[in-house]
Design a protein around this motif. Structure first.
Motif, PDB file in Angstrom:
ATOM      1  N   LEU A  57       0.831  -1.206   0.000  1.00  0.00           N
ATOM      2  CA  LEU A  57       0.000   0.000   0.000  1.00  0.00           C
ATOM      3  C   LEU A  57       0.864   1.254   0.000  1.00  0.00           C
ATOM      4  CD1 LEU A  57      -3.304   0.620   1.785  1.00  0.00           C
ATOM      5  CD2 LEU A  57      -1.512   2.338   1.985  1.00  0.00           C
ATOM      6  N   ARG A  58       1.925   1.246   0.799  1.00  0.00           N
ATOM      7  CA  ARG A  58       2.801   2.420   0.828  1.00  0.00           C
ATOM      8  C   ARG A  58       3.481   2.630  -0.515  1.00  0.00           C
ATOM      9  NH1 ARG A  58       6.897   1.494   4.885  1.00  0.00           N
ATOM     10  NH2 ARG A  58       6.258  -0.681   4.949  1.00  0.00           N
ATOM     11  N   ASP A  59       3.823   1.529  -1.184  1.00  0.00           N
ATOM     12  CA  ASP A  59       4.438   1.651  -2.495  1.00  0.00           C
ATOM     13  C   ASP A  59       3.443   2.208  -3.510  1.00  0.00           C
ATOM     14  OD1 ASP A  59       6.725   1.217  -4.253  1.00  0.00           O
ATOM     15  OD2 ASP A  59       5.517  -0.370  -5.166  1.00  0.00           O
ATOM     16  N   ALA A  60       2.191   1.772  -3.415  1.00  0.00           N
ATOM     17  CA  ALA A  60       1.160   2.299  -4.309  1.00  0.00           C
ATOM     18  C   ALA A  60       0.950   3.790  -4.071  1.00  0.00           C
ATOM     19  CB  ALA A  60      -0.141   1.532  -4.110  1.00  0.00           C
ATOM     20  N   GLN A  61       0.960   4.206  -2.804  1.00  0.00           N
ATOM     21  CA  GLN A  61       0.814   5.632  -2.504  1.00  0.00           C
ATOM     22  C   GLN A  61       1.985   6.432  -3.071  1.00  0.00           C
ATOM     23  OE1 GLN A  61       0.378   5.400   1.795  1.00  0.00           O
ATOM     24  NE2 GLN A  61      -1.811   5.836   1.620  1.00  0.00           N
ATOM     25  N   ARG A  62       3.155   5.850  -3.035  1.00  0.00           N
ATOM     26  CA  ARG A  62       4.340   6.531  -3.566  1.00  0.00           C
ATOM     27  C   ARG A  62       4.176   6.875  -5.036  1.00  0.00           C
ATOM     28  NH1 ARG A  62       8.744   4.684  -6.392  1.00  0.00           N
ATOM     29  NH2 ARG A  62       7.983   2.526  -6.258  1.00  0.00           N
ATOM     30  N   LEU A  63       3.437   6.054  -5.758  1.00  0.00           N
ATOM     31  CA  LEU A  63       3.292   6.223  -7.204  1.00  0.00           C
ATOM     32  C   LEU A  63       2.088   7.069  -7.601  1.00  0.00           C
ATOM     33  CD1 LEU A  63       4.102   2.536  -8.214  1.00  0.00           C
ATOM     34  CD2 LEU A  63       5.629   4.513  -8.348  1.00  0.00           C
ATOM     35  N   ILE A  64       1.319   7.547  -6.628  1.00  0.00           N
ATOM     36  CA  ILE A  64       0.109   8.316  -6.932  1.00  0.00           C
ATOM     37  C   ILE A  64       0.378   9.524  -7.843  1.00  0.00           C
ATOM     38  CG2 ILE A  64      -1.525   9.919  -5.834  1.00  0.00           C
ATOM     39  CD1 ILE A  64      -2.046   7.754  -3.734  1.00  0.00           C
ATOM     40  N   PRO A  65       1.455  10.300  -7.634  1.00  0.00           N
ATOM     41  CA  PRO A  65       1.682  11.439  -8.533  1.00  0.00           C
ATOM     42  C   PRO A  65       1.924  11.037  -9.989  1.00  0.00           C
ATOM     43  CG  PRO A  65       2.934  11.690  -6.511  1.00  0.00           C
ATOM     44  CD  PRO A  65       2.412  10.290  -6.518  1.00  0.00           C
ATOM     45  N   ASP A  66       2.317   9.787 -10.232  1.00  0.00           N
ATOM     46  CA  ASP A  66       2.496   9.328 -11.600  1.00  0.00           C
ATOM     47  C   ASP A  66       1.155   9.089 -12.293  1.00  0.00           C
ATOM     48  OD1 ASP A  66       5.221   9.360 -11.199  1.00  0.00           O
ATOM     49  OD2 ASP A  66       5.344   7.230 -10.689  1.00  0.00           O
ATOM     50  N   ILE A  67       0.102   8.963 -11.498  1.00  0.00           N
ATOM     51  CA  ILE A  67      -1.228   8.669 -12.033  1.00  0.00           C
ATOM     52  C   ILE A  67      -2.087   9.936 -12.115  1.00  0.00           C
ATOM     53  CG2 ILE A  67      -3.317   7.278 -11.730  1.00  0.00           C
ATOM     54  CD1 ILE A  67      -1.612   5.350 -10.048  1.00  0.00           C
ATOM     55  N   TYR A  68      -1.956  10.795 -11.112  1.00  0.00           N
ATOM     56  CA  TYR A  68      -2.812  11.988 -11.017  1.00  0.00           C
ATOM     57  C   TYR A  68      -1.928  13.231 -11.021  1.00  0.00           C
ATOM     58  CZ  TYR A  68      -5.812   8.262  -9.254  1.00  0.00           C
ATOM     59  OH  TYR A  68      -6.503   7.088  -9.107  1.00  0.00           O
ATOM     60  N   ASP A  69      -2.117  14.090 -11.999  1.00  0.00           N
ATOM     61  CA  ASP A  69      -1.223  15.226 -12.165  1.00  0.00           C
ATOM     62  C   ASP A  69      -1.329  16.237 -11.033  1.00  0.00           C
ATOM     63  OD1 ASP A  69      -3.760  16.053 -12.911  1.00  0.00           O
ATOM     64  OD2 ASP A  69      -3.086  17.253 -14.608  1.00  0.00           O
ATOM     65  N   LYS A  70      -2.469  16.288 -10.343  1.00  0.00           N
ATOM     66  CA  LYS A  70      -2.624  17.262  -9.259  1.00  0.00           C
ATOM     67  C   LYS A  70      -2.192  16.717  -7.905  1.00  0.00           C
ATOM     68  CE  LYS A  70      -6.323  20.007 -11.322  1.00  0.00           C
ATOM     69  NZ  LYS A  70      -7.678  20.595 -11.151  1.00  0.00           N
ATOM     70  N   ALA A  71      -1.825  15.450  -7.845  1.00  0.00           N
ATOM     71  CA  ALA A  71      -1.494  14.826  -6.565  1.00  0.00           C
ATOM     72  C   ALA A  71      -0.007  14.980  -6.248  1.00  0.00           C
ATOM     73  CB  ALA A  71      -1.865  13.353  -6.581  1.00  0.00           C
ATOM     74  N   ARG A  72       0.267  15.167  -4.971  1.00  0.00           N
ATOM     75  CA  ARG A  72       1.627  15.206  -4.457  1.00  0.00           C
ATOM     76  C   ARG A  72       1.683  14.334  -3.205  1.00  0.00           C
ATOM     77  NH1 ARG A  72       1.678  17.023  -8.681  1.00  0.00           N
ATOM     78  NH2 ARG A  72       2.657  18.922  -9.509  1.00  0.00           N
ATOM     79  N   VAL A  73       2.791  13.646  -2.980  1.00  0.00           N
ATOM     80  CA  VAL A  73       2.909  12.745  -1.842  1.00  0.00           C
ATOM     81  C   VAL A  73       3.839  13.346  -0.797  1.00  0.00           C
ATOM     82  CG1 VAL A  73       3.801  10.502  -1.068  1.00  0.00           C
ATOM     83  CG2 VAL A  73       2.383  10.641  -3.109  1.00  0.00           C
ATOM     84  N   MET A  74       3.406  13.290   0.449  1.00  0.00           N
ATOM     85  CA  MET A  74       4.214  13.721   1.584  1.00  0.00           C
ATOM     86  C   MET A  74       4.558  12.487   2.414  1.00  0.00           C
ATOM     87  SD  MET A  74       2.185  17.187   2.734  1.00  0.00           S
ATOM     88  CE  MET A  74       0.695  16.273   3.192  1.00  0.00           C
ATOM     89  N   SER A  75       5.839  12.215   2.610  1.00  0.00           N
ATOM     90  CA  SER A  75       6.263  11.061   3.395  1.00  0.00           C
ATOM     91  C   SER A  75       6.218  11.368   4.887  1.00  0.00           C
ATOM     92  CB  SER A  75       7.688  10.657   3.001  1.00  0.00           C
ATOM     93  OG  SER A  75       8.148   9.624   3.852  1.00  0.00           O
ATOM     94  N   THR A  76       5.868  10.364   5.682  1.00  0.00           N
ATOM     95  CA  THR A  76       5.871  10.519   7.144  1.00  0.00           C
ATOM     96  C   THR A  76       6.849   9.556   7.794  1.00  0.00           C
ATOM     97  OG1 THR A  76       4.047   8.944   7.335  1.00  0.00           O
ATOM     98  CG2 THR A  76       3.462  11.268   7.182  1.00  0.00           C
ATOM     99  N   ASN A  77       7.831   9.066   7.030  1.00  0.00           N
ATOM    100  CA  ASN A  77       8.748   8.048   7.559  1.00  0.00           C
ATOM    101  C   ASN A  77       9.563   8.550   8.741  1.00  0.00           C
ATOM    102  OD1 ASN A  77       8.080   5.939   5.872  1.00  0.00           O
ATOM    103  ND2 ASN A  77       9.513   6.541   4.267  1.00  0.00           N
ATOM    104  N   GLY A  78       9.728   9.854   8.876  1.00  0.00           N
ATOM    105  CA  GLY A  78      10.503  10.389   9.984  1.00  0.00           C
ATOM    106  C   GLY A  78       9.712  10.573  11.263  1.00  0.00           C
ATOM    107  N   ILE A  79       8.429  10.312  11.218  1.00  0.00           N
ATOM    108  CA  ILE A  79       7.584  10.504  12.408  1.00  0.00           C
ATOM    109  C   ILE A  79       7.696   9.294  13.328  1.00  0.00           C
ATOM    110  CG2 ILE A  79       5.205  10.724  13.240  1.00  0.00           C
ATOM    111  CD1 ILE A  79       4.568  12.304  10.755  1.00  0.00           C
ATOM    112  N   THR A  80       7.933   9.549  14.596  1.00  0.00           N
ATOM    113  CA  THR A  80       7.998   8.471  15.577  1.00  0.00           C
ATOM    114  C   THR A  80       6.710   8.473  16.372  1.00  0.00           C
ATOM    115  OG1 THR A  80       9.123   9.950  17.118  1.00  0.00           O
ATOM    116  CG2 THR A  80      10.504   8.543  15.756  1.00  0.00           C
ATOM    117  N   ALA A  81       5.791   7.632  15.969  1.00  0.00           N
ATOM    118  CA  ALA A  81       4.489   7.546  16.649  1.00  0.00           C
ATOM    119  C   ALA A  81       3.886   6.201  16.334  1.00  0.00           C
ATOM    120  CB  ALA A  81       3.573   8.668  16.195  1.00  0.00           C
ATOM    121  N   ILE A  82       2.923   5.768  17.157  1.00  0.00           N
ATOM    122  CA  ILE A  82       2.265   4.496  16.895  1.00  0.00           C
ATOM    123  C   ILE A  82       1.128   4.711  15.899  1.00  0.00           C
ATOM    124  CG2 ILE A  82       2.820   3.569  19.169  1.00  0.00           C
ATOM    125  CD1 ILE A  82      -0.030   4.242  20.035  1.00  0.00           C
TER     126      ILE A  82
END
Length: 220
Positions: free
Chosen positions: A195-220
């Motif tokens: 699912l995370r990989d699919a989200q990563r590719l969203i801007p390749d499918i939708y020209d108005k979409a941009r992805v923001m990563s949260t990998n640096g967040i330390t939370a449950i």
């Protein structure tokens, strides 16, 4: 008499709801950050709260003015950086998978959930935007959701495609949709990366979409 310069929507599940868990966001309060109505599960509350209010970050669902902490911080950054008053409407709902967040296409003006089969959280947010007369002026949508879809990437991507289709109709002025890519936690594990990989590719499918990563967040 100025209500807002830019209008933004927040949508998704609990991280989009951005409720207060610890610490306060009161330092970010501003008379230049407004919201309209109330994020509610109840149609009568939604209709009774159709008025403008100063946005409150520590409040969220079922509180007039409540928009959650993350939207308030972003709103304050915009106000302080650009001098633009903003309006933020948050329609997020904790623990909802993407199927529950869909528009009821057969009856988009119906605001009441039907038992445990049809959820109209999309309809209620749409109603608030229309009543506020900002539905054709929304500049961007911030979307944070997917933890409840982590085992079903196909469902998530199909549901996201439906949302994008409906957003184009209901909010035609949107310039960008900011999608938050999930991080490990909240049922998301390293062993389920699809699912995370699919989200990563969203801007390749939708020209108005941009992805923001949260990998640096330390939370449950």
């Amino acid at each position: 008499d100025v209500t807002a310069g830019d209008v933004y929507l927040w949508y998704g599940q609990s991280n989009g709801e951005a409720r207060q868990f610890s610490g306060t966001s009161d330092a970010y309060l501003s008379p230049w950050i407004r919201t309209f109505g109330m994020n509610s599960d109840f149609s009568n509350f939604t209709q009774a709260s159709a008025f403008w209010a100063e946005a409150d970050g520590d409040a969220y669902m079922e509180f007039p003015g409540g928009i959650g902490q993350w939207p308030l911080v972003v709103g304050r950054k915009i106000v302080d950086t650009y001098g633009i008053p903003v309006a933020i409407l948050n329609g997020s709902r904790a623990a909802y998978n993407i199927t529950r967040l869909q528009r009821d296409d057969a009856n988009p003006d119906n605001l009441a959930d039907t038992g445990t089969t049809i959820y109209r959280v999309y309809n209620r947010l749409r109603y608030r935007a229309i009543q506020a007369k900002v539905n054709t002026a929304i500049r961007a949508i911030f979307y944070y959701q997917g933890e409840s879809d982590v085992n079903d990437t196909a469902q998530h991507m199909s549901g996201f495609d439906s949302l994008m289709t409906d957003w184009r109709v209901d909010y035609p002025a949107v310039e960008k949709v900011y999608v938050t890519q999930l991080h490990v936690g909240c049922s998301t594990t390293r062993e389920l990366p699809a699912l995370r990989d699919a989200q990563r590719l969203i801007p390749d499918i939708y020209d108005k979409a941009r992805v923001m990563s949260t990998n640096g967040i330390t939370a449950i």
